[in-house]
Design a protein around this motif. Structure first.
Motif, PDB file in Angstrom:
ATOM      1  N   ASP A 190       0.801  -1.231   0.000  1.00 18.83           N
ATOM      2  CA  ASP A 190       0.000   0.000   0.000  1.00 18.83           C
ATOM      3  C   ASP A 190       0.831   1.277   0.000  1.00 18.83           C
ATOM      4  N   GLN A 229       1.610   2.928  -5.664  1.00 22.01           N
ATOM      5  CA  GLN A 229       0.423   2.901  -6.527  1.00 22.01           C
ATOM      6  C   GLN A 229       0.851   3.116  -7.968  1.00 22.01           C
ATOM      7  N   TRP A 284       5.140  -4.964  -6.580  1.00 17.92           N
ATOM      8  CA  TRP A 284       5.371  -3.859  -7.511  1.00 17.92           C
ATOM      9  C   TRP A 284       6.651  -3.991  -8.328  1.00 17.92           C
ATOM     10  N   SER A 341       4.327   6.597  -2.299  1.00 13.85           N
ATOM     11  CA  SER A 341       3.533   7.616  -1.607  1.00 13.85           C
ATOM     12  C   SER A 341       4.302   8.299  -0.480  1.00 13.85           C
TER      13      SER A 341
END
Length: 165
Positions: free
Chosen positions: A36, A39, A119, A52
């Motif tokens: 998380d 993104q 990712w 982020s």
């Protein structure tokens, strides 16, 4: 002289060894780079990933590969440090990451890869150039995306490149 050339060839070969195995993580350690945190950048089909916490945008695949929506495909284009620096400069706004930036991608609870597996876990793992020059004509800092190790290697070695902006 030929021993030195053979040594450089061996070092380059070892540096480019790839391992596409599943990440090995410490079961009792929380992830330092959880899913998380990242993104997909809108309009990039997942080929660009935003961190982020830092605001940096990373190419999901190593230079030479493309993201096909599921995995990194194509051939990685290893380059020496000078070539990697020139290629990145020509790809504005992309650039080579600094040592601190590339270290910031390292997942401290995992190896093989030492990156967020969701990712950045597809494609080859190994030594990746940073823009951090050691102040000499011979060496620059590299980060190993398989193990998380950091080293100073000879700029003439062909190694992996991952761009950031």
């Amino acid at each position: 002289m030929s021993l030195r050339i053979h040594g450089l060839a061996l070092a380059a070969s070892l540096a480019l060894v790839t391992n596409l195995a599943q990440a090995v993580c410490f079961a009792d350690s929380p992830l330092t780079r959880p899913d998380d945190r990242y993104q997909a950048v809108d309009g990039s089909n997942g080929a660009e990933v935003k961190d982020s916490q830092t605001g940096l945008v990373w190419q999901r695949c190593m230079h030479g590969q493309t993201w096909d929506g599921t995995t990194c495909s194509g051939n990685v284009l290893p380059q020496d440090w000078s070539g990697a620096s020139k290629t990145a400069a020509a790809a504005k706004p992309w650039r080579l990451p600094t040592q601190a930036e590339l270290e910031g991608l390292i997942e401290k609870s995992c190896s093989k890869p030492a990156l967020n597996n969701h990712w950045f876990g597809t494609g080859p793992m190994g030594w990746v150039w940073t823009a951090t020059d050691m102040g000499s004509p011979d060496g620059a800092v590299v980060v190993n995306t398989e193990s998380g190790l950091i080293a100073n290697l000879i700029k003439k070695l062909p190694l992996y490149v991952r761009w950031v902006r």
